[in-house]
Design an enzyme around this catalytic site. Structure first.
Site, mmCIF file in Angstrom:
data_model
loop_
_atom_site.group_PDB
_atom_site.id
_atom_site.type_symbol
_atom_site.label_atom_id
_atom_site.label_comp_id
_atom_site.label_asym_id
_atom_site.label_seq_id
_atom_site.Cartn_x
_atom_site.Cartn_y
_atom_site.Cartn_z
ATOM 1 N N LYS A 185 0.861 -1.178 0.000
ATOM 2 C CA LYS A 185 0.000 0.000 0.000
ATOM 3 C C LYS A 185 0.898 1.229 0.000
ATOM 4 O O LYS A 185 1.417 1.653 1.028
ATOM 5 C CB LYS A 185 -0.911 0.010 1.233
ATOM 6 N N GLY A 200 6.728 5.388 8.591
ATOM 7 C CA GLY A 200 5.912 6.595 8.671
ATOM 8 C C GLY A 200 5.971 7.186 10.059
ATOM 9 O O GLY A 200 6.963 7.032 10.789
ATOM 10 N N SER A 201 4.901 7.852 10.454
ATOM 11 C CA SER A 201 4.881 8.572 11.722
ATOM 12 C C SER A 201 4.760 7.626 12.909
ATOM 13 O O SER A 201 4.209 6.525 12.800
ATOM 14 C CB SER A 201 3.728 9.568 11.740
ATOM 15 N N THR A 202 5.258 8.079 14.049
ATOM 16 C CA THR A 202 5.138 7.301 15.277
ATOM 17 C C THR A 202 3.673 7.125 15.657
ATOM 18 O O THR A 202 3.267 6.058 16.142
ATOM 19 C CB THR A 202 5.915 7.995 16.407
ATOM 20 N N GLY A 211 2.324 4.394 13.598
ATOM 21 C CA GLY A 211 2.947 3.151 14.049
ATOM 22 C C GLY A 211 2.262 2.564 15.268
ATOM 23 O O GLY A 211 2.087 1.344 15.379
ATOM 24 N N GLU A 266 9.492 1.485 11.152
ATOM 25 C CA GLU A 266 10.557 2.490 11.014
ATOM 26 C C GLU A 266 9.845 3.828 11.072
ATOM 27 O O GLU A 266 9.129 4.200 10.149
ATOM 28 C CB GLU A 266 11.327 2.298 9.702
ATOM 29 N N CYS A 313 13.336 11.115 7.406
ATOM 30 C CA CYS A 313 13.186 10.836 8.838
ATOM 31 C C CYS A 313 14.487 10.977 9.612
ATOM 32 O O CYS A 313 14.462 11.159 10.827
ATOM 33 C CB CYS A 313 12.587 9.450 9.034
ATOM 34 N N GLU A 317 9.018 16.358 15.217
ATOM 35 C CA GLU A 317 9.506 16.149 13.858
ATOM 36 C C GLU A 317 8.733 17.057 12.896
ATOM 37 O O GLU A 317 7.509 16.977 12.804
ATOM 38 C CB GLU A 317 9.333 14.689 13.445
#
Length: 501
Positions: free
Chosen positions: A192, A245-247, A250, A268, A302, A399
């Site tokens: 995706k 992607g973003s925390t 995640g 990651e 990142c 971030e």
């Protein structure tokens, strides 16, 4: 022009958009709903194409194809050498289509076309070639059992059906970092891609058919994270999810795994990486590394070194050099070969970065250069540097994912290490020094998964890449990545009358 948009325009032919449908079981298909979404050119905000909007029903169909290909198809039953031959052909096809693939990522994601041709797409092909070389070298171990009456060994088997959810900042490289080791391991998969940058993933799907992958091995479902991505994360017949992607997202994926089938999850995630510049550094080279580390790929990376700490003995000189160089950093059209920075990926990210710049100003940081949007069309932002940044400010803690640098001062090695570790993230860090004792002490003290010494973005196919703390739990690249798509099985049997133990 200085601190602004280049005068040059596009110098390359724009790519033709050939593939906009889902790729499932070897065929391009409309979404079951018939819905599409617009993918936007960040140079001007105009629509590039309408792409199939996959949803849960489409993910179910893709997973069904991947499951059949894994349970009954030839891919996991081929020898490693046979898989390697097909993956190598895929790599060859990528190299033959460098111009088109680099053009798609430039048009769709605001990435620089000439950098794509020079770096991103060759690196993508290199990933597949590297793991093709590993496909026939997967093996377990013979065990020295503690009980003399037993003989044991281990097998390394493919984990099964994998769901890959890839980010928009490096569409091609991240596609390869996830897909290549999974293919080499013998897995089948559903990819995706990020809804902001779906076009190159669909082109790779087309090339996979030409390379000879069996139907169902590689499926691509375009769509939104909240629908297609969520369906992958919670699917009961997916054995592993790999996400970059973003925390925040995640966390949701881990929760979805926990409430579904406890699938394996590789994450990651975000970063707020420090760059420590010590008094013995070459000032000009240190400034170049700091600019590269923060502004490369318009800061949409990142591992961006968005927190730059300079030892007090050279702080003023480094600051002066950074401002001077930033004012000559060229922002321009993604197809302009003189540009060093293109537009942010979309309007949402553009506005997000500008909002952080406003937070920096309102919270008391000193704006040294930049800080504004460029032009009245597209999503271009000036390279921006703040000084007098404190650790309670949003631009220090969060971030940003844009061309915004926070410049700070430290006195001692111990203070520098403390500053570097003062973050919830732990993805990467940089050290600029000529003192080997300083380098060894600092590199072992910083809590991050990747440390670059007197260099930055020094990625290598053989070097594991991933974070500590809230930057994730996986390792991309190298044999560590291959192992993450394998599971170990122990086989034990009795042994009788062995002449040796």
């Amino acid at each position: 022009m200085e601190n602004g948009k280049s005068n040059g325009g596009p110098t390359a032919k724009l790519p033709e958009i050939k593939f906009t449908k889902l790729f499932i079981n070897g065929q391009f298909l409309d979404a079951a709903s018939g819905e599409t979404f617009e993918t936007i050119d960040p140079r001007n905000g105009e629509v590039i194409a309408n792409v199939a909007a996959g949803d849960k029903e489409d993910v179910d169909l893709a997973v069904k194809a991947a499951r059949h290909a894994f349970d009954h198809g030839p891919w996991p039953r081929m020898t490693g050498f046979e898989r390697a031959r097909i993956i190598t052909k895929f790599s060859d096809l990528i190299e033959q289509n460098i111009e088109e693939l680099a053009g798609l990522d430039a048009l769709d994601g605001g990435k620089l076309f000439h950098i794509g041709k020079l770096a991103d797409i060759p690196a993508t092909a290199g990933q597949f070639r590297y793991y093709a070389g590993a496909a026939d070298k997967i093996h377990g171990e013979t065990l020295r059992m503690t009980r003399p009456s037993l003989f044991g060994y281990t097998l390394k088997e493919p984990v099964g059906v994998v769901g890959h959810i890839t980010p928009w900042n490096f569409p091609s490289i991240m596609f390869a970092m996830k897909v290549a080791p999974a293919l080499a391991a013998g897995c089948t998969m559903v990819v995706k891609p990020a809804e902001q940058t779906p076009l190159s993933a669909l082109f790779y799907a087309h090339l996979s058919k030409e390379a000879g992958f069996p139907d169902g091995v590689l499926n691509v479902v375009t769509g939104f994270g909240s629908t297609a991505g969520a369906a992958i994360a919670s699917h009961m017949d997916i054995d592993k999810v790999s996400f970059t992607g973003s925390t925040e997202t995640g966390r949701k994926i881990m929760q979805a795994s926990a409430t579904s089938n406890l699938k394996k999850v590789s994450l990651e995630l975000g970063g707020k990486s420090p760059l420590l510049i010590f008094d013995d550094a070459d000032i000009d080279k240190a400034a170049d590394l700091a600019l590269l580390g923060c502004f490369y790929n318009k800061g949409e990376i990142c591992v961006a070194s968005s927190r730059v700490f300079v030892q007090e003995g050279i702080y003023d000189k480094v600051m002066e050099k950074l401002v001077e160089k930033a004012k000559h950093w060229t922002v321009g059209d993604t197809f302009d070969t003189t540009a060093q920075q293109g537009p942010q990926v979309d309007k949402k990210q553009f506005e997000r970065v500008l909002s952080y710049i406003e937070h920096g100003k309102s919270e008391g940081a000193t704006l040294l250069t930049g800080g504004k949007a460029i032009g009245d069309k597209g999503y271009f932002i000036e390279p921006t540097i703040f000084s007098d940044v404190t650790d309670d400010m949003k631009i220090y803690k969060e971030e940003i994912f844009g061309p915004v640098m926070s410049l700070m001062k430290f006195k001692t090695i111990e203070e520098g290490i403390k500053c570097a570790n003062n973050t919830k993230y732990g993805l990467a860090a940089g050290i600029v020094s000529q003192n080997i004792d300083v380098i060894n002490t600092v590199s072992r003290s910083i809590k991050a998964g990747v440390i670059w010494v007197n260099c930055y973005f020094a990625f290598d196919l053989d070097s594991p890449y991933g974070g500590f703390k809230m930057s994730g739990n996986c390792r991309e690249n190298g044999m560590d990545a291959l192992d993450s798509y394998l599971q170990v099985k122990s086989v034990t049997m009795p042994i009788h009358n062995s002449p040796w133990m």
